[in-house]
Design a protein around this motif. Structure first.
Motif, PDB file in Angstrom:
ATOM      1  N   ALA A   1     -42.893  41.769  30.985  1.00  0.00           N
ATOM      2  CA  ALA A   1     -41.771  42.678  30.768  1.00  0.00           C
ATOM      3  C   ALA A   1     -40.438  42.059  31.188  1.00  0.00           C
ATOM      4  CB  ALA A   1     -42.007  43.978  31.534  1.00  0.00           C
ATOM      5  N   GLU A   2     -40.479  41.118  32.113  1.00  0.00           N
ATOM      6  CA  GLU A   2     -39.244  40.498  32.606  1.00  0.00           C
ATOM      7  C   GLU A   2     -38.503  39.725  31.521  1.00  0.00           C
ATOM      8  OE1 GLU A   2     -40.625  38.212  35.883  1.00  0.00           O
ATOM      9  OE2 GLU A   2     -40.695  39.926  37.269  1.00  0.00           O
ATOM     10  N   SER A   3     -39.234  39.197  30.554  1.00  0.00           N
ATOM     11  CA  SER A   3     -38.595  38.425  29.489  1.00  0.00           C
ATOM     12  C   SER A   3     -38.956  38.919  28.090  1.00  0.00           C
ATOM     13  CB  SER A   3     -38.984  36.945  29.606  1.00  0.00           C
ATOM     14  OG  SER A   3     -40.391  36.795  29.530  1.00  0.00           O
ATOM     15  N   GLY A   4     -39.795  39.945  28.005  1.00  0.00           N
ATOM     16  CA  GLY A   4     -40.245  40.441  26.716  1.00  0.00           C
ATOM     17  C   GLY A   4     -39.446  41.640  26.228  1.00  0.00           C
ATOM     18  N   ASP A   5     -39.948  42.240  25.147  1.00  0.00           N
ATOM     19  CA  ASP A   5     -39.259  43.368  24.529  1.00  0.00           C
ATOM     20  C   ASP A   5     -39.958  44.697  24.778  1.00  0.00           C
ATOM     21  OD1 ASP A   5     -41.504  42.939  23.028  1.00  0.00           O
ATOM     22  OD2 ASP A   5     -40.468  42.748  21.096  1.00  0.00           O
ATOM     23  N   LYS A   6     -40.874  44.730  25.759  1.00  0.00           N
ATOM     24  CA  LYS A   6     -41.586  45.945  26.108  1.00  0.00           C
ATOM     25  C   LYS A   6     -41.512  46.154  27.615  1.00  0.00           C
ATOM     26  CE  LYS A   6     -45.176  45.525  22.489  1.00  0.00           C
ATOM     27  NZ  LYS A   6     -44.732  44.239  21.912  1.00  0.00           N
ATOM     28  N   THR A   7     -41.762  47.363  28.043  1.00  0.00           N
ATOM     29  CA  THR A   7     -41.912  47.623  29.470  1.00  0.00           C
ATOM     30  C   THR A   7     -43.301  47.178  29.905  1.00  0.00           C
ATOM     31  OG1 THR A   7     -42.843  49.841  29.166  1.00  0.00           O
ATOM     32  CG2 THR A   7     -40.426  49.654  29.236  1.00  0.00           C
ATOM     33  N   ALA A   8     -43.511  47.106  31.208  1.00  0.00           N
ATOM     34  CA  ALA A   8     -44.834  46.737  31.709  1.00  0.00           C
ATOM     35  C   ALA A   8     -45.882  47.726  31.227  1.00  0.00           C
ATOM     36  CB  ALA A   8     -44.812  46.679  33.235  1.00  0.00           C
ATOM     37  N   GLU A   9     -45.534  49.002  31.182  1.00  0.00           N
ATOM     38  CA  GLU A   9     -46.473  50.024  30.722  1.00  0.00           C
ATOM     39  C   GLU A   9     -46.799  49.842  29.243  1.00  0.00           C
ATOM     40  OE1 GLU A   9     -43.693  50.599  32.442  1.00  0.00           O
ATOM     41  OE2 GLU A   9     -44.602  51.108  34.382  1.00  0.00           O
ATOM     42  N   GLU A  10     -45.793  49.473  28.457  1.00  0.00           N
ATOM     43  CA  GLU A  10     -46.022  49.253  27.028  1.00  0.00           C
ATOM     44  C   GLU A  10     -46.884  48.016  26.796  1.00  0.00           C
ATOM     45  OE1 GLU A  10     -41.969  51.247  25.137  1.00  0.00           O
ATOM     46  OE2 GLU A  10     -41.927  49.173  25.855  1.00  0.00           O
ATOM     47  N   TYR A  11     -46.649  46.973  27.585  1.00  0.00           N
ATOM     48  CA  TYR A  11     -47.512  45.792  27.465  1.00  0.00           C
ATOM     49  C   TYR A  11     -48.945  46.138  27.842  1.00  0.00           C
ATOM     50  CZ  TYR A  11     -44.043  42.242  26.385  1.00  0.00           C
ATOM     51  OH  TYR A  11     -43.099  41.478  25.740  1.00  0.00           O
ATOM     52  N   ARG A  12     -49.112  46.937  28.876  1.00  0.00           N
ATOM     53  CA  ARG A  12     -50.457  47.309  29.287  1.00  0.00           C
ATOM     54  C   ARG A  12     -51.176  48.070  28.165  1.00  0.00           C
ATOM     55  NH1 ARG A  12     -54.264  50.323  31.454  1.00  0.00           N
ATOM     56  NH2 ARG A  12     -55.343  49.599  33.331  1.00  0.00           N
ATOM     57  N   ALA A  13     -50.474  48.958  27.494  1.00  0.00           N
ATOM     58  CA  ALA A  13     -51.067  49.708  26.387  1.00  0.00           C
ATOM     59  C   ALA A  13     -51.436  48.774  25.229  1.00  0.00           C
ATOM     60  CB  ALA A  13     -50.098  50.785  25.912  1.00  0.00           C
ATOM     61  N   TYR A  14     -50.579  47.804  24.966  1.00  0.00           N
ATOM     62  CA  TYR A  14     -50.838  46.826  23.908  1.00  0.00           C
ATOM     63  C   TYR A  14     -52.105  46.032  24.200  1.00  0.00           C
ATOM     64  CZ  TYR A  14     -50.102  42.511  21.197  1.00  0.00           C
ATOM     65  OH  TYR A  14     -50.253  41.431  20.364  1.00  0.00           O
ATOM     66  N   TYR A  15     -52.228  45.564  25.431  1.00  0.00           N
ATOM     67  CA  TYR A  15     -53.402  44.782  25.793  1.00  0.00           C
ATOM     68  C   TYR A  15     -54.640  45.654  26.001  1.00  0.00           C
ATOM     69  CZ  TYR A  15     -50.706  40.528  25.924  1.00  0.00           C
ATOM     70  OH  TYR A  15     -49.939  39.450  25.543  1.00  0.00           O
TER      71      TYR A  15
END
Length: 222
Positions: A90-104
């Motif tokens: 999330a620090e360098s991406g286009d999603k929040t940490a929560e959104e990345y977690r949902a994606y994965y």
């Protein structure tokens, strides 16, 4: 939520035929890794690593490239071990940490918590079953992603063993020619072509001897 089960075929998301551009979030789970552990894996040219290569560079790979005992990373996502990875993305991406977690969560989801590959035999373990079969090479397929980069699925067909074992397994890692895999995404089921169209669920396996902290460290080093 659909789960990749032993012998099951999953299809999800927006899909196009193999070899065409696929609607996917830049296929980021397949590209951009760096490493810092002493488990061995073959070096890969950066362009190849990022999914840019010529067809002539692609060579069939033996099942021995995936030899060993492997663990799914899905339980590590569920128990919070990979939370620092999501924060880092999330620090360098286009999603929040929560959104990345949902994606994965969608990408990693599987009931097959561990896999053993020895010789031409593969054993799949889930909470209820241990299923074993022999496999032989069935070539490879080159896929093109929406971002414009590409990847290769190395395919193996069942040649004997338990009826419940999937007829086909397809490995995806950073390599496009023979070399030891250090982790991989696995697609498995009974329809070869249908598996090639799967772009949203990609159960991912790391060496079984790695701790959860080591897996997280490896992912953060991307």
């Amino acid at each position: 939520m659909m789960k990749t089960r032993i012998g099951a075929i999953l299809l999800g998301g927006m899909i196009l035929a193999a070899g065409q551009a696929m609607a996917h979030d830049s296929h980021s789970h397949d590209h951009g890794h760096d490493h810092g552990h002493d488990h061995a894996h073959a070096p890969v040219d950066k362009a190849v690593y990022d999914g840019y290569f010529e067809d002539a560079q692609v060579k069939d790979r033996p099942l021995s490239d995936y030899e060993g005992d492997w663990q799914s990373v899905y339980p590590l996502l569920q128990d919070g071990t990979l939370d620092p990875v999501m924060v880092h993305k999330a620090e360098s991406g286009d999603k929040t940490a929560e959104e990345y977690r949902a994606y994965y969560e969608t990408g990693y989801e599987t009931d097959v918590h561990s896999i053993e590959i020895h010789g031409n035999e593969i054993t799949f373990h889930d909470k209820q079953d241990e299923i074993r079969a022999e496999y032989k090479s069935d070539g490879h397929e080159i896929l093109t992603y929406a971002k414009g980069n590409r990847g290769v699925r190395f395919i193996f067909r069942k040649s004997g063993g338990d009826d419940a074992a999937p007829r086909f397994i397809q490995f995806s890692d950073h390599g496009i020619a023979p070399g030891k895999a250090w982790h991989y995404h696995l697609y498995f089921g009974n329809d070869r072509d249908a598996l090639l169209k799967e772009v949203t669920n990609w159960p991912t396996y790391y060496p079984a001897q790695m701790t959860g902290a080591q897996v997280a460290e490896e992912m953060i080093a991307h």
